[in-house]
Design a protein around this motif. Sequence first.
Motif: not given
Length: 308
Positions: A165, A198, A159, A202
Motif C-alpha cells: 500500500g 483494501r 492493494w 492508504i
Amino acid sequence: MPPTKLAIVGVGKIVRDQHLPAIAADPDFELIATASRHGTVDGIPAFKSIEEMLESVPGIEAVSLCMPPQYRYQAAHVALSAGKHVFLEKPPGATLSEVQDLARLAEAKGVSLFASWHSRYAPAVEAARQFLASTQIESVHVNWKEDVRHWHPNQEWIWQAGGLGVFDPGINALSIVTHVLPRAIFLTGATLEFPENRDAPIAADLVFADSTGLGVRAEFDWRQTGKQSWDIVAKTAAGEMVLSEGGAKLSIDGKIVHEEPEREYPSLYHRFSEIVRAGTSDVDLAPLTHVADAFMLGRRKFVDAFYD
C-alpha cells in the motif's frame, strides 16, 4: 572486462521507465533476455517464466527481478540456485525472513545479491547525510504524500496483502532516513489507515526515536492530489535542512546548497556492477524492517473505501 550478461524478469512500467534506459547506457551490462507474463523488449529474446529463460539462454550471468514483491522470492531463489547474481527491485521482498533466506543462499552460492533502494541514490542524499553528521539534530519530519491514481493506475497488486500500500512509496523515504541519520531509529508508535475494501493501507503516521531520544515523525498518504510532497525536514543547530523532491534538492535555511540531475537507476546499476565484480552483496533490510514494525505495532484505522 566484458559486460555482464543480464536478464530482466517482470517487464512493466518501472522497467520501461528506468531499468532499460539505465542498462542501455551502462557498458558494464548487456541485456540478453527477458521473462514476463505480458511484457517484452524489442529485439530481446522473451520467455514466459524465469525457469524457461534460464534453460534456454545459458549465458545469463545476472538477473534483475522487477515483478511485484509478493512473487519475487521464488524467482530469486531459482536465479541464485542457478549461480546468477540478483538485483532486487525495492522492496526486496514481501517479508524479512524470505530476504534473509535469499542472502544466505547468495553467500552459499558465491554470488552477489543487491537489495536496491533507488531513493538513496537521489542527487542530494549524500550531501544531506554529510550535513546531518556535522551538526546536532533536534527533530526530523518526513512528509511523503502523493496521488496513487497517478503513479499506480489500476495496479491491484499494491492493494493486496504483501503489496505494502502506501508503504510502496513510503519505504523510499525510510530508505533515505535510515541512510542519512547518524544513529539507528526504532518505531515507538504508528497509525495505519486502511480503506474498508483494501488489504493494504492508504495512509500512515509513524513516530520513531533513536537511542538519544531524537524524535522522527513520518507521514505517508496516497490521497494527495495536485503538487506531490516528498520532503524530509530536519531542525538542527546549524539551521533547518530540507531535503525535497524525493532527495533531488537540499536546502539549508531556505537556500539551495545542492541540486543535480536525477541519476538514481544508473547509479543503482553502477553499484550492482561494483558488487558483482567484487564478489560481495549489498542487502540492507532497515527500511523493510521499519515497515514490518509498523504493521506489527501500528493501530489500524478503517476509512472510506477506495476505488481507482
